[in-house]
Motif scaffolding. Structure first.
Motif, PDB file in Angstrom:
ATOM      1  N   SER A  97      -7.074 -14.289  -4.259  1.00 14.70           N
ATOM      2  CA  SER A  97      -8.218 -14.570  -5.138  1.00 14.70           C
ATOM      3  C   SER A  97      -9.535 -14.294  -4.451  1.00 14.70           C
ATOM      4  N   ALA A  98      -9.528 -14.287  -3.126  1.00 15.10           N
ATOM      5  CA  ALA A  98     -10.768 -13.999  -2.403  1.00 15.10           C
ATOM      6  C   ALA A  98     -10.937 -12.509  -2.147  1.00 15.10           C
ATOM      7  N   GLY A  99      -9.957 -11.732  -2.613  1.00 19.00           N
ATOM      8  CA  GLY A  99     -10.065 -10.285  -2.462  1.00 19.00           C
ATOM      9  C   GLY A  99      -9.531  -9.785  -1.156  1.00 19.00           C
ATOM     10  N   ARG A 100      -8.830 -10.671  -0.397  1.00 18.79           N
ATOM     11  CA  ARG A 100      -8.278 -10.225   0.877  1.00 18.79           C
ATOM     12  C   ARG A 100      -6.904  -9.588   0.649  1.00 18.79           C
ATOM     13  N   LEU A 101      -6.618  -8.585   1.465  1.00 18.93           N
ATOM     14  CA  LEU A 101      -5.350  -7.873   1.347  1.00 18.93           C
ATOM     15  C   LEU A 101      -4.214  -8.775   1.753  1.00 18.93           C
ATOM     16  N   VAL A 102      -3.232  -8.871   0.900  1.00 22.28           N
ATOM     17  CA  VAL A 102      -2.030  -9.642   1.202  1.00 22.28           C
ATOM     18  C   VAL A 102      -0.942  -8.690   1.682  1.00 22.28           C
ATOM     19  N   SER A 103      -0.688  -7.618   0.906  1.00 20.66           N
ATOM     20  CA  SER A 103       0.319  -6.614   1.297  1.00 20.66           C
ATOM     21  C   SER A 103       0.010  -5.309   0.551  1.00 20.66           C
ATOM     22  N   ALA A 104       0.603  -4.283   1.115  1.00 22.08           N
ATOM     23  CA  ALA A 104       0.461  -2.952   0.489  1.00 22.08           C
ATOM     24  C   ALA A 104       1.832  -2.304   0.412  1.00 22.08           C
ATOM     25  N   LEU A 105       2.002  -1.530  -0.645  1.00 22.77           N
ATOM     26  CA  LEU A 105       3.293  -0.864  -0.876  1.00 22.77           C
ATOM     27  C   LEU A 105       3.036   0.637  -1.081  1.00 22.77           C
ATOM     28  N   SER A 106       3.792   1.425  -0.335  1.00 23.51           N
ATOM     29  CA  SER A 106       3.672   2.887  -0.471  1.00 23.51           C
ATOM     30  C   SER A 106       5.022   3.477  -0.841  1.00 23.51           C
ATOM     31  N   LEU A 107       5.017   4.319  -1.870  1.00 23.66           N
ATOM     32  CA  LEU A 107       6.213   5.083  -2.261  1.00 23.66           C
ATOM     33  C   LEU A 107       6.049   6.505  -1.719  1.00 23.66           C
ATOM     34  N   VAL A 108       7.094   6.975  -1.024  1.00 22.59           N
ATOM     35  CA  VAL A 108       6.998   8.260  -0.324  1.00 22.59           C
ATOM     36  C   VAL A 108       7.937   9.278  -0.973  1.00 22.59           C
ATOM     37  N   LEU A 109       7.364  10.485  -1.311  1.00 21.79           N
ATOM     38  CA  LEU A 109       8.138  11.580  -1.930  1.00 21.79           C
ATOM     39  C   LEU A 109       8.094  12.804  -1.012  1.00 21.79           C
ATOM     40  N   ASP A 110       9.284  13.364  -0.712  1.00 20.44           N
ATOM     41  CA  ASP A 110       9.380  14.552   0.137  1.00 20.44           C
ATOM     42  C   ASP A 110       9.020  15.804  -0.697  1.00 20.44           C
ATOM     43  N   VAL A 111       7.899  16.460  -0.362  1.00 22.93           N
ATOM     44  CA  VAL A 111       7.480  17.676  -1.087  1.00 22.93           C
ATOM     45  C   VAL A 111       7.408  18.872  -0.121  1.00 22.93           C
ATOM     46  N   THR A 112       8.224  18.831   0.909  1.00 24.28           N
ATOM     47  CA  THR A 112       8.176  19.906   1.915  1.00 24.28           C
ATOM     48  C   THR A 112       8.482  21.274   1.305  1.00 24.28           C
ATOM     49  N   GLY A 113       9.560  21.352   0.514  1.00 23.33           N
ATOM     50  CA  GLY A 113       9.940  22.645  -0.096  1.00 23.33           C
ATOM     51  C   GLY A 113       8.846  23.195  -0.977  1.00 23.33           C
ATOM     52  N   ARG A 114       8.283  22.346  -1.804  1.00 25.41           N
ATOM     53  CA  ARG A 114       7.232  22.804  -2.714  1.00 25.41           C
ATOM     54  C   ARG A 114       5.996  23.246  -1.944  1.00 25.41           C
TER      55      ARG A 114
END
Length: 802
Positions: A97-114
């Motif tokens: 509620s104070a605007g402080r970061l609690v956690s972050a989530l990142s989804l990772v997609l492999d786009v090496t071929g493209r």
């Protein structure tokens, strides 16, 4: 969906940037085990290249401060083994509620071929752009609909566009801007242009087109190479490479002309060395320069008493200057020859714009205007004796190189003329005498051979004619023997007529006296009709005739009658030398700017040593006394002469005796067809005309009068000129048929007298064996309305009386 089964890798971290979750898929994509990264700060893990860390840390700070999460596309990540993987990171955050970061989530997609594919595409495009920009040839690529998707700057230059931007058009717009012609000068329809042909699957190298801008009229020559673009076997576009070869073509043409003139100069010098007679030398020089140098007309004019008189003329317009005789300083003396003689210098007119149809002298064989000329003085010592003048059909035809070569030719000719007056050595005279004696002996031998052959050939038909006359005198006129006798006389008379006509035609060709009445005709149609006319003749000899002509018309610029004569002679020749049960084939096909006529037979064949001589007069493969095949050996000589007059060629082919023969005629195709007038319908001879027949040959006169009376006319006969004039003054005749070679008073004189009053307006028709072009012209000048060559075709006479 459970995190561990997601196709995307999951990385979760807390407010201290320490990794709290690292899924199995994240391990597979990023190449690090969960044990390697859990609990560690993001920036402590060496999975980002050093140069990329500033941007990554900026994203981390933005997410920590409560800013909207930023997704990272095609981020480079280092795997534990050192390899690089390209990933897209889709980030989300949770704040208190104070605007402080609690956690972050990142989804990772492999786009090496493209990413690699896109990079390769960018690199390929850069290479393509670089290649197109560096090429001096015009390059353009279209899609399957003909839209131009790629082109280079040279494309604009090639098509005479002011800028590259003007090139961005669809192919459909280009016919509004350009006209395209094939190498033979024919207009190319759009479907024959490079792009449509490539989209149809054609692959072509170095096809030449002539292009013309419709707005400016500028014309240039392009060499095209093109082909389809395919994907999975399907045509998805076209690629065309074009090069402006205008200057090269001009240089090639100039080289051809100069090379040809060098050869002409060599031939002329050979003639100068060989020929010691001035008139013969003039004629030979004119012939070589016109025929091999390609000029429409070459003329030698000499000066006599301040007049220019013709010494010789030659070329496709040969003879039309034959009556010229002009004052050097007079109005006509202002032409190239007069100025050249008067001012003693070469005179070059690049475009003097003269239309010979307006010139005051007769030009019976000229068919086009002459637009450029070059005249060079001829000298004998210090005296200018005349000029050698060359005419061309196109303006600007004489380049500096050509002028230099022609001037050298005239200098050589002048030197030869001067030397010719100086040298009259005994050795030359003796040599000339020996050559003359040898020539006379050879001519005498050939004369004896020919007279023997001619005697045999003329006596052959006379025997059945004499027998048939005897039968007619003793048999029932209505009986079968009389009918057969009349048929024999008809056939043998036609054979005699053919022999005489062949002799006359060969003589006319040798003397250059045949005048072609050329028009655009369908050679396939002429071959078809002539072959069908002779089918019955060949069938009577138990020969199979096979005719193969294309359905499309093959236009040539030719004399239809003479062309039919060529086909007829070839078929007669094949039939004559093919045993019963054999086969004769005639075919026509179009080649590269030519029409090719072939007549093939299964006959006796031709000996190898005769292949090159079968087109000479009086040459036949059989020389025995029996002469079973007959004929004078003139048929193929006529074929060769007529074909060459049309600018074509003929050759004979055979595998040897007993293996048949093939005669091949090549004729140049006409560029475009022209409309032809419909042939006139058959004329039904009129009846009831009163006719006077004038001929000193009593049999000829009386038989012709009898023929006319059988067809309903009234006919009188006169056997000399004075009698004919008296009869014409006393009786009003509708038509007078008059021989030329009358005793005492010629047919020309009779016609003049009749036209001066005695003829009472009768129609005058000459019936004579004098049938050369000059004879026809003289008959017309004397007042004759028509001319029929002997032996006269009765149907022709009756048509003139209609």
């Amino acid at each position: 969906m459970h995190v561990e089964t997601m196709p995307l890798g999951v990385v979760e971290w807390n407010s201290e940037y320490r990794v709290t979750r690292f899924s199995r898929r994240a391990e597979e994509i990023l190449g690090w085990a969960a044990a390697d990264v859990l609990g560690r700060r993001l920036d402590e893990i060496p999975w980002v290249p050093e140069e990329d860390w500033p941007s990554v840390r900026a994203v981390m700070r933005d997410m920590s401060s409560g800013a909207r999460p930023v997704n990272v596309n095609a981020n480079r990540n280092l795997r534990k083994d050192g390899s690089v993987v390209h990933c897209e990171w889709y980030n989300s955050t949770i704040h208190d509620s104070a605007g402080r970061l609690v956690s972050a989530l990142s989804l990772v997609l492999d786009v090496t071929g493209r990413t690699i594919a896109e990079q390769a595409t960018r690199e390929s495009r850069a290479k393509l752009d670089s290649a197109l920009a560096s090429m001096t040839d015009a390059v353009f690529i279209s899609d399957a609909e003909g839209r131009f998707v790629e082109f280079n700057d040279a494309f604009a230059t090639f098509h005479r566009f002011a800028s590259r931007d003007e090139c961005a058009r669809t192919f459909g717009e280009y016919p509004d801007l350009l006209e395209v012609f094939t190498a033979d000068g024919a207009r190319a329809p759009v479907e024959r242009w490079a792009v449509p042909r490539a989209l149809r699957g054609e692959t072509v190298t170095n096809a030449e087109y002539v292009l013309r801008r419709k707005d400016t009229g500028e014309t240039w020559v392009g060499s095209y190479s093109f082909g389809p673009l395919r994907r999975d076997g399907e045509i998805v576009g076209s690629v065309v490479v074009a090069r402006d070869v205008t200057e090269r073509k001009r240089a090639e043409e100039e080289l051809k002309i100069v090379t040809r003139l060098y050869a002409v100069l060599s031939r002329v010098n050979e003639a100068i060395v060989r020929i010691r007679d001035e008139q013969a030398l003039y004629e030979e020089v004119c012939r070589i320069v016109a025929d091999e140098g390609g000029f429409p007309l070459v003329w030698v004019g000499l000066v006599r008493d301040r007049r220019i008189v013709p010494a010789a003329s030659w070329g496709r317009a040969a003879g039309y200057l034959g009556e010229i005789e002009v004052e050097v300083d007079g109005p006509l003396g202002q032409g190239p020859t007069g100025v050249c003689v008067r001012e003693r210098r070469p005179v070059i007119n690049d475009d003097f714009g003269v239309n010979p149809s307006t010139w005051p002298w007769r030009q019976p064989t000229l068919r086009y205007g002459l637009r450029a000329s070059a005249a060079f003085p001829l000298a004998r010592g210090d005296q200018v004796i005349g000029a050698l003048t060359f005419y061309a059909a196109e303006p600007g035809a004489f380049t500096p190189k050509q002028v230099n070569l022609l001037e050298a030719l005239c200098a050589d000719l002048s030197y030869a003329l001067d030397a010719m007056r100086q040298e009259r050595l005994r050795s030359d005279a003796e040599r000339a005498l020996r050559q003359s004696e040898q020539s006379l002996r050879e001519a005498d031998r050939r004369k004896d051979d020919f007279l023997g052959m001619l005697s045999h050939e003329l006596r052959n038909p006379l025997a059945p004619i004499r027998n048939s006359v005897y039968i007619l005198n003793h048999a029932d006129p209505a009986g079968e023997p009389a009918r057969r006798a009349r048929a024999v006389i008809q056939r043998q008379t036609e054979h005699l007529t053919r022999l005489v006509d062949d002799l006359l035609d060969v003589t006319r060709i040798a003397r250059g006296k045949i005048e072609l009445r050329r028009e655009r005709i369908d050679v396939a149609d002429v071959v078809r009709r002539t072959a069908e006319d002779l089918r019955a003749v060949l069938s009577s000899r138990d020969l199979e005739l096979v005719v193969e002509v294309p359905p499309a018309r093959l236009w040539v610029h030719a004399d239809e009658t003479r062309l039919a004569q060529v086909v007829g002679n070839l078929l007669h020749n094949a039939g004559k030398f093919t045993p019963p049960g054999g086969r004769v084939e005639v075919s026509v096909r179009a080649g590269d700017g030519i029409a090719e006529l072939r007549v093939r037979d299964t006959g006796v064949g031709i000996e190898p040593e005769l292949l090159e001589r079968v087109f000479e007069p009086f040459v036949q493969s059989e020389r025995s006394l029996a002469r079973t095949q007959g004929g004078l050996g003139l048929g193929l000589a006529l074929v060769k002469g007529i074909v060459e007059l049309h600018g074509g060629s003929v050759r004979a082919e055979s595998a040897g005796p007993g293996r048949g023969a093939e005669l091949v005629v090549i004729l140049p195709l006409a560029s475009t067809p022209e409309a032809r007038s419909a042939p006139a319908g058959e004329t039904t001879p009129g009846a009831g005309r009163r006719v006077l027949v004038v001929d000193d040959n009593r049999d000829a006169a009386e038989s012709l009068a009898q023929l006319l009376e059988v067809r309903g006319h009234t006919a009188d006969v006169a056997f000399d000129g004075p009698t004919a004039i008296r009869m014409a003054g006393a009786t009003r005749y509708d038509v007078i048929l008059c021989d030329i070679g009358l005793p005492g008073m010629s047919g020309y004189e009779v016609a003049t007298a009749l036209r001066n009053g005695a003829g009472n307006g009768a129609q005058l028709i000459a019936v004579s064996g004098y049938a050369q072009p000059e004879d026809l012209a003289r008959a017309a000048d004397a007042g004759f309305d028509g001319h029929v060559a002997k032996p006269a075709d009765p149907e022709r006479i009756l048509q003139l009386l209609a």
